[in-house]
Scaffold this motif. Structure first.
Motif, PDB file in Angstrom:
ATOM      1  N   LEU A 476       0.875  -1.193   0.000  1.00  0.00           N
ATOM      2  CA  LEU A 476       0.000   0.000   0.000  1.00  0.00           C
ATOM      3  C   LEU A 476       0.898   1.223   0.000  1.00  0.00           C
ATOM      4  O   LEU A 476       1.764   1.375   0.874  1.00  0.00           O
ATOM      5  CB  LEU A 476      -0.908   0.014   1.234  1.00  0.00           C
ATOM      6  CG  LEU A 476      -1.718   1.302   1.440  1.00  0.00           C
ATOM      7  CD1 LEU A 476      -2.749   1.472   0.323  1.00  0.00           C
ATOM      8  CD2 LEU A 476      -2.402   1.307   2.811  1.00  0.00           C
ATOM      9  N   LEU A 477       0.683   2.097  -0.970  1.00  0.00           N
ATOM     10  CA  LEU A 477       1.479   3.310  -1.089  1.00  0.00           C
ATOM     11  C   LEU A 477       0.532   4.512  -1.022  1.00  0.00           C
ATOM     12  O   LEU A 477      -0.364   4.640  -1.868  1.00  0.00           O
ATOM     13  CB  LEU A 477       2.242   3.303  -2.407  1.00  0.00           C
ATOM     14  CG  LEU A 477       3.378   4.313  -2.562  1.00  0.00           C
ATOM     15  CD1 LEU A 477       4.482   4.047  -1.565  1.00  0.00           C
ATOM     16  CD2 LEU A 477       3.928   4.272  -3.988  1.00  0.00           C
ATOM     17  N   VAL A 478       0.698   5.386  -0.028  1.00  0.00           N
ATOM     18  CA  VAL A 478      -0.094   6.609   0.105  1.00  0.00           C
ATOM     19  C   VAL A 478       0.858   7.789  -0.008  1.00  0.00           C
ATOM     20  O   VAL A 478       1.767   7.942   0.821  1.00  0.00           O
ATOM     21  CB  VAL A 478      -0.853   6.651   1.440  1.00  0.00           C
ATOM     22  CG1 VAL A 478      -1.643   7.957   1.554  1.00  0.00           C
ATOM     23  CG2 VAL A 478      -1.795   5.460   1.560  1.00  0.00           C
ATOM     24  N   SER A 479       0.678   8.618  -1.034  1.00  0.00           N
ATOM     25  CA  SER A 479       1.590   9.733  -1.308  1.00  0.00           C
ATOM     26  C   SER A 479       0.828  11.042  -1.283  1.00  0.00           C
ATOM     27  O   SER A 479      -0.320  11.112  -1.726  1.00  0.00           O
ATOM     28  CB  SER A 479       2.269   9.552  -2.676  1.00  0.00           C
ATOM     29  OG  SER A 479       2.854   8.279  -2.787  1.00  0.00           O
ATOM     30  N   ASP A 480       1.489  12.094  -0.785  1.00  0.00           N
ATOM     31  CA  ASP A 480       0.906  13.440  -0.825  1.00  0.00           C
ATOM     32  C   ASP A 480       1.987  14.446  -1.163  1.00  0.00           C
ATOM     33  O   ASP A 480       3.184  14.143  -1.100  1.00  0.00           O
ATOM     34  CB  ASP A 480       0.251  13.780   0.521  1.00  0.00           C
ATOM     35  CG  ASP A 480       1.253  13.945   1.651  1.00  0.00           C
ATOM     36  OD1 ASP A 480       1.943  14.981   1.690  1.00  0.00           O
ATOM     37  OD2 ASP A 480       1.357  13.036   2.509  1.00  0.00           O
ATOM     38  N   ASP A 481       1.566  15.653  -1.542  1.00  0.00           N
ATOM     39  CA  ASP A 481       2.516  16.708  -1.894  1.00  0.00           C
ATOM     40  C   ASP A 481       2.523  17.804  -0.827  1.00  0.00           C
ATOM     41  O   ASP A 481       2.727  18.976  -1.139  1.00  0.00           O
ATOM     42  CB  ASP A 481       2.167  17.306  -3.256  1.00  0.00           C
ATOM     43  CG  ASP A 481       0.789  17.955  -3.269  1.00  0.00           C
ATOM     44  OD1 ASP A 481       0.032  17.779  -2.289  1.00  0.00           O
ATOM     45  OD2 ASP A 481       0.464  18.657  -4.248  1.00  0.00           O
ATOM     46  N   GLY A 482       2.302  17.421   0.426  1.00  0.00           N
ATOM     47  CA  GLY A 482       2.195  18.394   1.511  1.00  0.00           C
ATOM     48  C   GLY A 482       3.526  18.864   2.039  1.00  0.00           C
ATOM     49  O   GLY A 482       4.540  18.872   1.332  1.00  0.00           O
ATOM     50  N   ARG A 483       3.532  19.245   3.309  1.00  0.00           N
ATOM     51  CA  ARG A 483       4.716  19.886   3.888  1.00  0.00           C
ATOM     52  C   ARG A 483       5.829  18.908   4.242  1.00  0.00           C
ATOM     53  O   ARG A 483       6.920  19.325   4.628  1.00  0.00           O
ATOM     54  CB  ARG A 483       4.320  20.665   5.133  1.00  0.00           C
ATOM     55  CG  ARG A 483       3.714  19.829   6.241  1.00  0.00           C
ATOM     56  CD  ARG A 483       3.293  20.717   7.388  1.00  0.00           C
ATOM     57  NE  ARG A 483       2.768  19.953   8.512  1.00  0.00           N
ATOM     58  CZ  ARG A 483       2.340  20.497   9.644  1.00  0.00           C
ATOM     59  NH1 ARG A 483       2.365  21.808   9.784  1.00  0.00           N
ATOM     60  NH2 ARG A 483       1.888  19.748  10.627  1.00  0.00           N
ATOM     61  N   GLY A 517      11.537  15.083  -3.330  1.00  0.00           N
ATOM     62  CA  GLY A 517      11.713  15.567  -1.959  1.00  0.00           C
ATOM     63  C   GLY A 517      10.533  16.325  -1.405  1.00  0.00           C
ATOM     64  O   GLY A 517      10.599  16.881  -0.314  1.00  0.00           O
ATOM     65  N   ARG A 518       9.412  16.329  -2.128  1.00  0.00           N
ATOM     66  CA  ARG A 518       8.238  17.090  -1.692  1.00  0.00           C
ATOM     67  C   ARG A 518       7.170  16.143  -1.154  1.00  0.00           C
ATOM     68  O   ARG A 518       6.900  15.104  -1.744  1.00  0.00           O
ATOM     69  CB  ARG A 518       7.670  17.878  -2.858  1.00  0.00           C
ATOM     70  CG  ARG A 518       6.502  18.775  -2.492  1.00  0.00           C
ATOM     71  CD  ARG A 518       5.949  19.476  -3.707  1.00  0.00           C
ATOM     72  NE  ARG A 518       4.815  20.324  -3.375  1.00  0.00           N
ATOM     73  CZ  ARG A 518       4.020  20.887  -4.270  1.00  0.00           C
ATOM     74  NH1 ARG A 518       4.224  20.683  -5.558  1.00  0.00           N
ATOM     75  NH2 ARG A 518       3.012  21.651  -3.888  1.00  0.00           N
ATOM     76  N   GLY A 519       6.573  16.513  -0.057  1.00  0.00           N
ATOM     77  CA  GLY A 519       5.499  15.714   0.498  1.00  0.00           C
ATOM     78  C   GLY A 519       6.007  14.490   1.243  1.00  0.00           C
ATOM     79  O   GLY A 519       7.175  14.387   1.619  1.00  0.00           O
ATOM     80  N   THR A 520       5.104  13.525   1.425  1.00  0.00           N
ATOM     81  CA  THR A 520       5.405  12.309   2.194  1.00  0.00           C
ATOM     82  C   THR A 520       4.865  11.094   1.452  1.00  0.00           C
ATOM     83  O   THR A 520       3.813  11.147   0.820  1.00  0.00           O
ATOM     84  CB  THR A 520       4.761  12.375   3.587  1.00  0.00           C
ATOM     85  OG1 THR A 520       5.204  13.554   4.255  1.00  0.00           O
ATOM     86  CG2 THR A 520       5.135  11.159   4.423  1.00  0.00           C
TER      87      THR A 520
END
Length: 530
Positions: A476-483, A517-520
């Motif tokens: 399961l891969l959950v990616s975001d472009d947050g802080r 390098g952006r998000g988590t």
């Protein structure tokens, strides 16, 4: 009667007529109360005057309208009187009281700091339909005199007129509130019926709730195991939309018990009086509607807001039913699209692939052409595989008992209102056939926790969910472009929860920066063998 006495009587009669005209000239309740106090001060030449409104339980004052003390002095004094001492005596014994020196009376409670000195005193009850609405308090007759029997009679007469004026003002106020209530319900209902987004309907609920009870701020909140979701907000200093770490407080009383709750403080509004009422769909409490203002809310405010929330709940129930119908229509469309893809597109791709393979045999003498044909056939095979996965996702999404894919999509749909946008979801591999139930039971809470963390902390604008199964396991891969990941990431309950569920199945979880390098990026992987 001599000429001087006759002149005084005429003057007093004129003053009384002027006072009656002033008191009955307005229909706004707050304005009427102020006019009553001013008229009483003028009639008996009092330096200070006030009208205390008796609270619903009859044990104190719920409002206090005063004249003669400027705003600066009133601010220095602090809290308005609660109804003790001589003021309390009038509440307990609603009869006229006239004193030469208020400080000498046995029940005198004394004055707070910064309060001006007062000696002569005259008080009388104000009745509305036979019930004591409040009391008129007058102090310090100008010139150092005491209030006379005539003054007392005049104030009693004014109190009777004031009672009638207050009754009319209250009726007018109730009529105005009912009209606002009707307009608010109509506006919210219309918004839902014309298909306005649910978020917009909630915003209007919060806004109209403020206007109904003269509140400064209104919110709609939903429950979460670690706190509250701020679903909508309106007014001055309104809290931001999103997650609020508030696992207790007055809002929870409404969410758990389904009853109105009044409070003087709480995590949503801080140290401001608040009122909370439930919002339901059917019998289920799905959210709480809360308002806050500068002063406490009364029984009338509670009844008005609770009635409005009940009507709004019907709107939300209708909205949910409409959403269910739309979902059923969407499922039918997905079924049709899936059949078209299978019966038309895949068959044509198969035919094209077979044609290319036949052509390959004729071109074996030209290696470059063979290589290109092989790549084209491989691309067709990959496209067919992706289309089949899409067909499966289309047919399983939205169905009860549709397998793990369907359950994953339901979790994503559940949390989408709390995310900046609907996440993109990708599936790869035999999700519904190869994943054991024991793994699926752990996967769904992990996905919910990962998306909740994005909603609570990431401040992202885009979210992706990818679930894949191969011969070695499930990922399961959950990616975001947050802080992104903080320099010193905490070990909160959410992170420990993901670690423990992975370890329980012999797997692991990794938290890494996203692309560029952006998000988590949260990668949760467990084996399927054994």
């Amino acid at each position: 009667m001599d000429q001087t006495s006759s002149g005084r009587a005429d003057l007093r009669a004129t003053q009384i007529l002027d006072a009656v005209s002033a008191v009955t000239a307005d229909l706004e309740l707050e304005s009427v109360l102020g006019r009553v106090v001013e008229a009483a001060c003028d009639l008996v030449d009092a330096r200070y005057g006030a009208l205390g409104v008796v609270s619903q339980d009859g044990n104190g004052l719920s409002a206090f309208v005063h004249r003669g003390i400027d705003d600066e002095t009133a601010a220095a004094i602090g809290h308005l009187p609660a109804g003790r001492g001589i003021l309390g005596l009038l509440i307990e014994q609603p009869e006229p009281v006239r004193l030469a020196d208020i400080t000498a009376h046995p029940t005198s409670y004394g004055f707070p700091a910064h309060h001006p000195p007062m000696h002569s005193f005259l008080g009388a009850p104000v009745r509305v339909r036979g019930r004591v609405f409040g009391n008129l308090y007058l102090a310090e007759k100008r010139g150092g005199d005491v209030f006379t029997q005539t003054d007392e009679e005049v104030v009693i007469g004014l109190a009777a007129v004031a009672g009638t004026a207050i009754e009319h003002a209250r009726l007018y106020d109730e009529l105005s509130q009912r009209e606002r209530w009707r307009d608010a319900v109509l506006e919210v209902t219309t918004s839902a019926l014309v298909g306005a987004p649910l978020g917009e309907v909630r915003e209007r609920l919060a806004s109209f709730a403020c206007s109904l009870v003269d509140a400064e701020v209104g919110v709609v909140v939903g429950p979460h195991e670690d706190g509250l979701w701020i679903l909508a907000a309106s007014g001055l200093d309104a809290p931001r939309h999103g997650f609020l770490p508030a696992p207790e407080g007055p809002a929870w009383g409404t969410l758990l018990e389904g009853i109105p709750v009044r409070s003087d403080t709480g995590p949503v509004f801080g140290a401001r009086p608040s009122l909370w009422v439930p919002l339901r769909t059917g019998e289920e409490v799905v959210a709480a509607l809360g308002v806050a203002g500068a002063s406490p809310f009364g029984d009338r405010d509670e009844a008005l807001l609770e009635g409005f929330a009940a009507q709004a709940s019907l709107v939300l129930t209708t909205e949910r039913a409409r959403a269910d119908l739309q979902r059923m229509s969407l499922i039918e469309d997905r079924e049709r699209i899936g059949r078209d893809l299978h019966d038309t597109v895949i068959q044509r791709l198969f035919a094209t692939g077979l044609s290319l393979q036949a052509t390959r045999k004729r071109a074996e003498a030209v290696p470059d052409v063979v290589e290109r044909l092989d790549r084209a056939v491989d691309e067709i095979d990959l496209t067919v595989k992706e289309i089949r996965a899409t067909i499966f996702a289309l047919q399983s999404s939205g169905r009860a008992g549709g397998g793990l894919r369907s359950s994953v999509l339901e979790v994503v749909e559940e949390l989408t209102p709390h995310l900046p946008r609907a996440p993109r979801v990708r599936f790869d591999g035999p999700i519904d056939t190869a994943v054991p139930p024991a793994v699926g039971e752990q996967l769904l809470p992990v996905l919910r926790e990962a998306l909740t963390n994005v909603a609570k902390h990431a401040e992202a604008s885009d979210v992706e969910v990818e679930l894949s199964v191969d011969a070695t396991g499930l990922t399961l891969l959950v990616s975001d472009d947050g802080r992104g990941i903080p320099d010193r990431p905490g070990q909160g309950l959410g992170r420990r929860n993901l670690d423990e569920r992975a370890s329980r199945l012999g797997g692991e979880v990794h938290w890494t920066p996203g692309a560029g390098g952006r998000g988590t990026q949260v990668r949760w992987r467990v084996p399927l063998a054994g």
